[in-house]
Design a protein around this motif. Structure first.
Motif, PDB file in Angstrom:
ATOM      1  N   PHE A 131       0.606  -0.959   0.140  1.00 11.00           N
ATOM      2  CA  PHE A 131      -0.072  -0.061  -0.180  1.00 11.00           C
ATOM      3  C   PHE A 131       0.640   1.104  -0.089  1.00 11.00           C
ATOM      4  O   PHE A 131       0.306   2.381   0.137  1.00 11.00           O
ATOM      5  N   GLU A 132       2.251   1.583  -0.280  1.00  8.08           N
ATOM      6  CA  GLU A 132       3.298   2.357  -0.166  1.00  8.08           C
ATOM      7  C   GLU A 132       4.761   2.200  -0.643  1.00  8.08           C
ATOM      8  O   GLU A 132       4.451   0.655  -0.972  1.00  8.08           O
ATOM      9  N   GLU A 133       4.922   2.993  -1.895  1.00  3.09           N
ATOM     10  CA  GLU A 133       6.008   2.399  -2.975  1.00  3.09           C
ATOM     11  C   GLU A 133       7.319   1.925  -2.035  1.00  3.09           C
ATOM     12  O   GLU A 133       7.512   0.705  -2.180  1.00  3.09           O
ATOM     13  N   LYS A 134       7.622   2.161  -0.371  1.00  2.39           N
ATOM     14  CA  LYS A 134       8.379   1.946  -0.252  1.00  2.39           C
ATOM     15  C   LYS A 134       8.352   0.453   0.277  1.00  2.39           C
ATOM     16  O   LYS A 134       9.012   0.022   0.543  1.00  2.39           O
ATOM     17  N   VAL A 135       7.013   0.430   0.586  1.00  2.00           N
ATOM     18  CA  VAL A 135       7.235  -1.200   1.422  1.00  2.00           C
ATOM     19  C   VAL A 135       7.219  -2.920   0.066  1.00  2.00           C
ATOM     20  O   VAL A 135       7.274  -3.099   0.153  1.00  2.00           O
ATOM     21  N   PHE A 136       6.960  -1.905  -1.326  1.00  2.00           N
ATOM     22  CA  PHE A 136       7.128  -2.835  -2.166  1.00  2.00           C
ATOM     23  C   PHE A 136       8.051  -2.294  -2.783  1.00  2.00           C
ATOM     24  O   PHE A 136       8.566  -4.063  -2.774  1.00  2.00           O
ATOM     25  N   ASP A 137       9.196  -1.907  -2.505  1.00  2.57           N
ATOM     26  CA  ASP A 137       9.931  -2.011  -2.304  1.00  2.57           C
ATOM     27  C   ASP A 137      10.713  -3.540  -1.715  1.00  2.57           C
ATOM     28  O   ASP A 137      12.102  -4.193  -2.494  1.00  2.57           O
ATOM     29  N   MET A 138      10.229  -2.778  -0.419  1.00  6.37           N
ATOM     30  CA  MET A 138      11.297  -3.544   0.053  1.00  6.37           C
ATOM     31  C   MET A 138      10.758  -5.243   0.488  1.00  6.37           C
ATOM     32  O   MET A 138      11.706  -6.501   0.265  1.00  6.37           O
ATOM     33  N   VAL A 139       9.863  -5.694  -0.312  1.00 11.09           N
ATOM     34  CA  VAL A 139       9.072  -7.224  -0.304  1.00 11.09           C
ATOM     35  C   VAL A 139       9.555  -7.520  -1.836  1.00 11.09           C
ATOM     36  O   VAL A 139      10.143  -8.720  -1.817  1.00 11.09           O
ATOM     37  N   ILE A 140       9.753  -6.560  -2.680  1.00  9.37           N
ATOM     38  CA  ILE A 140      10.594  -7.034  -3.882  1.00  9.37           C
ATOM     39  C   ILE A 140      12.394  -7.289  -3.719  1.00  9.37           C
ATOM     40  O   ILE A 140      12.671  -8.576  -3.738  1.00  9.37           O
ATOM     41  N   GLU A 141      12.735  -6.357  -3.030  1.00  7.11           N
ATOM     42  CA  GLU A 141      13.904  -6.736  -2.594  1.00  7.11           C
ATOM     43  C   GLU A 141      14.033  -8.195  -1.589  1.00  7.11           C
ATOM     44  O   GLU A 141      14.755  -9.061  -1.782  1.00  7.11           O
ATOM     45  N   ASP A 142      13.055  -8.084  -0.663  1.00  5.80           N
ATOM     46  CA  ASP A 142      13.140  -9.884   0.243  1.00  5.80           C
ATOM     47  C   ASP A 142      12.827 -10.415  -0.624  1.00  5.80           C
ATOM     48  O   ASP A 142      13.991 -11.492  -0.428  1.00  5.80           O
ATOM     49  N   LEU A 143      11.394 -10.747  -1.184  1.00  3.52           N
ATOM     50  CA  LEU A 143      11.275 -11.571  -2.286  1.00  3.52           C
ATOM     51  C   LEU A 143      13.553 -11.982  -3.224  1.00  3.52           C
ATOM     52  O   LEU A 143      13.806 -13.259  -3.312  1.00  3.52           O
TER      53      LEU A 143
END
Length: 193
Positions: free
Chosen positions: A110-122
């Motif tokens: 629900f926010e771009e910085k969280v999107f980036d964190m999830v992508i990086e984690d995956l």
């Protein structure tokens, strides 16, 4: 098609839990997570948030804030939010520690910085299953009114994904249609487990 969903926000448990509650009520296989170091809820001032460890039961947070200042936390919407959360699951969970929960087909942030964190984690995980996961960011302001709107939009998007046979073949069309219908721009990416 029956997909497994994860709703992910930063640390305050509002937007992801609103979407989780709606999807759960509609019978979806859904979980929710935060990505921060702690769960942070508004306090008496910006410099005085209420900070809890992930895994702290929502009931404990609710009781704690009722003891501190029930009128303040009722007025700012935190007590009703925690009551909703108690009815959805026991305690907040951190995305980065969800390996035991298995895999998801779709992760909504629900926010771009969280999107980036999830992508990086995956990206940093071992890709042993080579199972695709669709990660979508639906930008939602962090307040109770926007969380309610975001929850309904998340439900609509997930309902659309459920109607297609194979999301990998049709994701671009689903995203384009959703963006047109709702006048919202989505970020999305495919990663792997």
């Amino acid at each position: 098609m029956k997909l497994r969903y994860a709703m992910v926000c930063s640390s305050n448990q509002n937007r992801s839990m609103e979407a989780h509650a709606l999807l759960k009520r509609e019978g979806f296989d859904v979980a929710s997570y935060g990505t921060g170091q702690h769960v942070k809820l508004p306090g008496p001032s910006l410099r005085e948030p209420n900070v809890y460890e992930f895994g702290t039961p929502y009931k404990h947070m609710l009781d704690d804030l009722r003891r501190k200042d029930p009128e303040l936390y009722r007025r700012n919407g935190i007590l009703p939010m925690l009551k909703r959360n108690v009815s959805v699951k026991t305690a907040p969970q951190r995305w980065q520690e969800n390996a035991a929960d298995g895999t998801f087909d779709v992760v909504l942030t629900f926010e771009e910085k969280v999107f980036d964190m999830v992508i990086e984690d995956l990206h940093n995980r071992n890709h042993v299953l080579l199972k695709p996961v669709l990660v979508i960011n639906l930008e939602v302001k962090d307040n109770h009114e926007e969380a309610a709107i975001g929850g309904r939009l998340a439900l609509q998007l997930c309902q659309e994904l459920e109607t297609i046979e194979n999301w990998e073949d049709c994701v671009d069309d689903v995203i384009i249609n959703f963006e047109r219908q709702n006048n919202r721009k989505l970020l999305y990416s495919i990663s792997y487990y």
